[in-house]
Every structure is written in structure tokens, then in C-alpha cells.
Write an enzyme that holds these catalytic residues in place. Structure first.
Site, PDB file in Angstrom:
ATOM      1  N   LYS A   1       3.484   2.053   9.456  1.00  0.00           N
ATOM      2  CA  LYS A   1       4.211   2.708   8.193  1.00  0.00           C
ATOM      3  C   LYS A   1       5.239   3.669   8.762  1.00  0.00           C
ATOM      4  O   LYS A   1       6.177   3.685   8.019  1.00  0.00           O
ATOM      5  CB  LYS A   1       3.235   3.232   7.193  1.00  0.00           C
TER       6      LYS A   1
ATOM      7  N   SER B   1      -1.122   3.496  -0.511  1.00  0.00           N
ATOM      8  CA  SER B   1      -2.635   3.297  -0.657  1.00  0.00           C
ATOM      9  C   SER B   1      -3.169   4.190   0.457  1.00  0.00           C
ATOM     10  O   SER B   1      -4.305   4.762   0.612  1.00  0.00           O
ATOM     11  CB  SER B   1      -3.075   2.006  -0.186  1.00  0.00           C
TER      12      SER B   1
END
Length: 327
Positions: free
Chosen positions: A59, A80
Site C-alpha cells: 500500500k 481496512s
């Protein structure tokens, strides 16, 4: 041709790679996992070690590309956990305010790390759809820039640098197995592989196989909230940006059960690789598919296990989220 597909291509992945140099690690391909009973020159599986990435997951790539390109002073996202960790880690040194909206069931350790890194968190009931809806509302209300975890051109291009590195380091790769949640990583790898003969296989948890269902239906399909052990892959529907890219380039989609995911986690641990369940999904897909020959790569997308997160918190904000081994 869709707008996203018309505007995004391998050149955007190249630009992202240049932009994020110095912010991300060029992660290694770890030695393969030969299938039991195979010939020495038979199927060999390499691991793309994104669990060693800064912030502990891939990410960091998409977050860095978006943050550096946009120049925003305030950012809101729905996550998340791992995308929020990456944004918070990037933002603090740049004086950027980051607010991360998390759905019910989000990892308390990931929430704690986001806060330790200077990020602000908002928790909402429901699943990924409610989380992302609240993030959009906050961005509209505050004037902050919305940087989704996957459904954004700059994020997808940044994630594509994973595929770019794989194809540069192992150009003879025949198949790449990619975990699919929101679809940013899978779409990014599809972009990087657009002009390459490599097979791109997306792997989804069973029950939250929103891309397989959508491609079968010929349109984006929303699935109910899921409780898969792969908490980073609980997205409920394809994003507007990733969907057409995946639709027009992915070669196959595989669904794996929680038991298969946990078996892949255990196999990686025996090999000295600490992966969170979401990070082991691609390996689970590769093991399910098998191969009679040729080189394959499975992306180990994250190593933010509870133990790694607690270690990062104990190390303090200066080093928190520094990557596995210190992820």
C-alpha cells in the site's frame, strides 16, 4: 474503451516508479517454493516480498504516488488498515493531516498504529461500503482530498510498480498471482503487464469474490460484507478505476477458502516469511492452481501481523510502520 483504460497505461506506472523513488523499497523476489514431487526444472514459485515494504505492505506505493502527486494538505481515506498506515507514515513528515475511516472488524492494532503515526481515525459500523461512503462524506464536508485505498488513478499506477519490478527482475515469469480486494494492486499489475505476455491471475477470498462475480455478470456487482480471515480483502464491489483495467487484461480469477489462506500463512512462516492472512492469499491461489512447468510469482502483499504491529508500536512513532522485520 473506458475513460480509466483510455487514460491509464504502462507510462503511468513508469511515472509512478520515478515519483516514489526514495519513498519505497524495491523489494526482492525470494527463492521459490517448488511443489512437492516436481522435477528440479519444473514448477518454481518465487515470492515478491512486499511484506518487506515500508509500512509493511504494498500500500505504500499507491499512497506515496498519490500524496506526492496531489500535494494536498489534508487527506481522508477509507481503509481496512494498511492503506491508512501507509498514508499516516507518509503524511507526518510532510505536515499533512490524515483521517482514516475504518469499518467494524478492523484490526485494533492497525488502528493503534495509525494513531501512533499521527493519523486520525473514525470508526463506522457496517462493511467496506459504509466505510468508503463515510470517507466521501468527510472529504466533502471538510474540503479534504479523498485518496481511496484502491479506486484512484494515482493509487492504481503506484501499485503497478510491484508488477513493473517483477517483470524487470524476472522477465521470463509466466504467471503472476495477485491478491484482489479493492482491486488496486491487481489493476496496477495488469497495467504493468499490458504489453507483456505474462499471465495475470487474481486471487480473491471465497465469499468476497466481487471481481469474479462482476466479470461473470458483465458489470460491477456488489457482494454482502464478508468476514474472511483476510481482513484487507473484504471490499464489497469493484472500483470504477480498477474494474475495466482488470476486465480487459486479467487472465483468470481464483477463489480460495480461509483454510487455504491460513495454510499458506503457515507455509510462509515455515519459510521464514511472516505474512498476514491478506498477504498470503496470492500464494494460496498459486498452490490451488499448481503448474506443470514454468516460472511463477506470488505477491506476498503484506506482513502487518498482530505481532509485527505491536513491535512497531513498541518501537515508537519514529520507526513505526518501517516494514517487516520492523513492520
Amino acid at each position: 474503451m473506458t475513460a480509466a483504460l483510455a487514460t491509464l497505461g504502462p507510462a503511468d506506472v513508469d511515472a509512478a516508479a520515478e515519483r516514489i523513488t526514495g519513498q519505497v523499497r524495491h523489494t526482492p523476489l525470494l527463492p521459490g517454493l517448488p511443489a512437492p514431487g516436481r522435477r528440479r526444472n519444473g514448477w518454481g514459485l518465487l515470492l515478491k516480498a512486499e511484506h518487506l515494504q515500508h509500512s509493511g505492505s504494498f500500500k505504500m506505493r499507491g499512497a506515496a504516488n498519490a500524496v506526492l502527486a496531489l500535494g494536498a494538505r489534508e487527506i481522508v481515506t477509507g481503509s481496512s488498515g494498511n492503506h491508512g498506515i501507509a498514508l499516516a507514515r507518509l503524511a507526518a513528515p510532510l505536515g499533512i493531516r490524515v483521517t482514516v475511516v475504518l469499518a467494524g472488524g478492523a484490526s485494533p492494532a492497525k488502528i493503534s498504529l495509525i494513531r501512533a503515526l499521527g493519523g486520525h481515525t473514525v470508526s463506522v459500523p457496517g462493511g467496506a461500503a459504509e466505510r468508503d461512503g463515510r470517507a466521501r462524506e468527510l472529504a466533502q464536508d471538510t474540503g479534504a482530498v479523498l485518496v481511496p485505498s484502491s479506486d484512484h488513478e494515482l493509487v492504481v499506477a503506484g501499485q503497478g510498480t510491484v508488477g513493473r519490478e517483477i517483470l524487470a527482475d524476472a522477465p521470463d515469469t509466466e504467471t503472476v498471482y495477485v491478491p484482489a480486494g479493492g482491486g488496486g494492486l491487481l489493476a496496477g499489475v495488469c497495467l504493468a503487464a499490458r504489453n507483456h505476455p505474462v499471465r495475470v491471475v487474481g486471487v480473491e477470498p471465497a465469499g468476497t469474490d466481487r471481481y469474479a462475480r462482476s466479470l461473470a455478470a458483465g458489470r460491477p456487482v456488489r457482494v454482502p460484507p464478508g468476514d474472511t480471515v483476510a481482513d484487507g480483502l473484504r471490499g464489497q464491489q469493484p472500483g470504477a478505476v480498477p474494474y475495466p483495467i482488470i476486465r480487459d487484461r486479467v487472465d483468470a480469477l481464483i477463489a480460495v477458502s480461509d483454510s487455504e489462506i491460513l495454510a499458506a500463512v503457515a507455509l510462509l512462516r515455515r519459510r521464514g516469511v511472516e505474512a498476514e492472512p491478506s498477504g498470503a492469499v496470492a500464494l494460496a491461489g498459486a498452490l490451488r492452481a499448481g503448474r506443470d512447468g514454468g516460472r511463477a510469482v506470488a505477491i506476498v502483499s503484506g506482513g502487518n501481523t498482530t505481532a509485527a504491529l505491536h513491535a512497531a508500536l513498541a518501537a515508537g512513532p519514529r520507526t513505526a510502520g518501517a516494514g517487516a522485520g520492523a513492520s
